[in-house]
Write a protein that holds these residues in place. Structure first.
Motif, PDB file in Angstrom:
ATOM      1  N   GLU A  67      56.567  74.972 -88.723  1.00 10.06           N
ATOM      2  CA  GLU A  67      57.181  76.171 -88.144  1.00 10.06           C
ATOM      3  C   GLU A  67      56.558  76.489 -86.788  1.00 10.06           C
ATOM      4  O   GLU A  67      57.253  76.892 -85.853  1.00 10.06           O
ATOM      5  CB  GLU A  67      57.006  77.367 -89.084  1.00 10.06           C
ATOM      6  N   THR A  68      55.271  76.291 -86.691  1.00 13.98           N
ATOM      7  CA  THR A  68      54.587  76.543 -85.425  1.00 13.98           C
ATOM      8  C   THR A  68      55.060  75.573 -84.355  1.00 13.98           C
ATOM      9  O   THR A  68      55.296  75.970 -83.206  1.00 13.98           O
ATOM     10  CB  THR A  68      53.059  76.445 -85.611  1.00 13.98           C
TER      11      THR A  68
ATOM     12  N   ALA B 155      57.980  74.164 -84.231  1.00 10.29           N
ATOM     13  CA  ALA B 155      59.340  74.575 -83.878  1.00 10.29           C
ATOM     14  C   ALA B 155      59.294  75.727 -82.878  1.00 10.29           C
ATOM     15  O   ALA B 155      60.071  75.758 -81.909  1.00 10.29           O
ATOM     16  CB  ALA B 155      60.117  74.967 -85.126  1.00 10.29           C
ATOM     17  N   GLN B 156      58.386  76.655 -83.094  1.00 12.82           N
ATOM     18  CA  GLN B 156      58.238  77.783 -82.177  1.00 12.82           C
ATOM     19  C   GLN B 156      57.741  77.299 -80.814  1.00 12.82           C
ATOM     20  O   GLN B 156      58.190  77.786 -79.776  1.00 12.82           O
ATOM     21  CB  GLN B 156      57.280  78.807 -82.773  1.00 12.82           C
TER      22      GLN B 156
ATOM     23  N   ASP C 263      58.396  74.390 -79.523  1.00 14.38           N
ATOM     24  CA  ASP C 263      59.567  73.760 -78.893  1.00 14.38           C
ATOM     25  C   ASP C 263      60.445  74.802 -78.205  1.00 14.38           C
ATOM     26  O   ASP C 263      60.925  74.585 -77.086  1.00 14.38           O
ATOM     27  CB  ASP C 263      60.393  72.986 -79.923  1.00 14.38           C
ATOM     28  N   GLU C 264      60.655  75.937 -78.872  1.00  9.57           N
ATOM     29  CA  GLU C 264      61.452  77.014 -78.280  1.00  9.57           C
ATOM     30  C   GLU C 264      60.806  77.535 -77.000  1.00  9.57           C
ATOM     31  O   GLU C 264      61.488  77.775 -75.999  1.00  9.57           O
ATOM     32  CB  GLU C 264      61.611  78.165 -79.274  1.00  9.57           C
ATOM     33  N   LEU C 265      59.487  77.701 -77.042  1.00  7.73           N
ATOM     34  CA  LEU C 265      58.774  78.165 -75.848  1.00  7.73           C
ATOM     35  C   LEU C 265      58.892  77.156 -74.711  1.00  7.73           C
ATOM     36  O   LEU C 265      59.069  77.545 -73.551  1.00  7.73           O
ATOM     37  CB  LEU C 265      57.308  78.439 -76.173  1.00  7.73           C
TER      38      LEU C 265
ATOM     39  N   GLU D  20      61.349  75.087 -74.171  1.00 11.70           N
ATOM     40  CA  GLU D  20      62.702  75.179 -73.623  1.00 11.70           C
ATOM     41  C   GLU D  20      62.805  76.345 -72.649  1.00 11.70           C
ATOM     42  O   GLU D  20      63.424  76.223 -71.586  1.00 11.70           O
ATOM     43  CB  GLU D  20      63.728  75.340 -74.749  1.00 11.70           C
ATOM     44  N   LYS D  21      62.197  77.487 -72.990  1.00 15.52           N
ATOM     45  CA  LYS D  21      62.202  78.640 -72.091  1.00 15.52           C
ATOM     46  C   LYS D  21      61.464  78.324 -70.804  1.00 15.52           C
ATOM     47  O   LYS D  21      61.894  78.699 -69.717  1.00 15.52           O
ATOM     48  CB  LYS D  21      61.567  79.855 -72.767  1.00 15.52           C
TER      49      LYS D  21
ATOM     50  N   THR E  65      64.069  81.193 -65.873  1.00 11.65           N
ATOM     51  CA  THR E  65      62.919  81.895 -66.434  1.00 11.65           C
ATOM     52  C   THR E  65      62.040  82.411 -65.302  1.00 11.65           C
ATOM     53  O   THR E  65      61.652  81.661 -64.408  1.00 11.65           O
ATOM     54  CB  THR E  65      62.101  80.968 -67.348  1.00 11.65           C
TER      55      THR E  65
ATOM     56  N   CYS F  61      55.250  82.994 -72.034  1.00 14.42           N
ATOM     57  CA  CYS F  61      55.519  81.832 -72.891  1.00 14.42           C
ATOM     58  C   CYS F  61      54.304  80.918 -72.955  1.00 14.42           C
ATOM     59  O   CYS F  61      53.942  80.422 -74.023  1.00 14.42           O
ATOM     60  CB  CYS F  61      56.723  81.045 -72.371  1.00 14.42           C
TER      61      CYS F  61
END
Length: 72
Positions: free
Chosen positions: A12-13, A15-16, A18-20, A22-23, A29, A37
């Motif tokens: 889960e970490t 995945a989080q 990965d989201e950061l 992308e931002k 941004t 981020c």
């Protein structure tokens, strides 16, 4: 929210993270968002590292226990 980070799995970490990423890679941004981020990502990396270290220590204890049992 910090309690939730403690309960997150390593997957889960990641995945989080990965989201950061992308931002951070998005062209729209802002500098402030990028810094936020980056800071959040570094905290997640440290949390992951701490979890991995804990698991490695547990594995070493278990392996050490098996070796001691085998020698007896």
């Amino acid at each position: 929210m910090s309690e939730r980070k403690q309960d997150q799995s390593i997957e889960e970490t990641f995945a989080q993270l990965d989201e950061l990423l992308e931002k951070l890679e998005a062209s729209d941004t802002s500098l402030e968002e990028s810094f936020a981020c980056y800071e959040a990502g570094m905290k997640l990396v440290k949390a992951c590292s701490d979890k991995i270290d804990k698991v490695e220590k547990q594995m070493m204890i278990l392996q050490g226990g098996e070796e001691a049992d085998g020698d007896a």
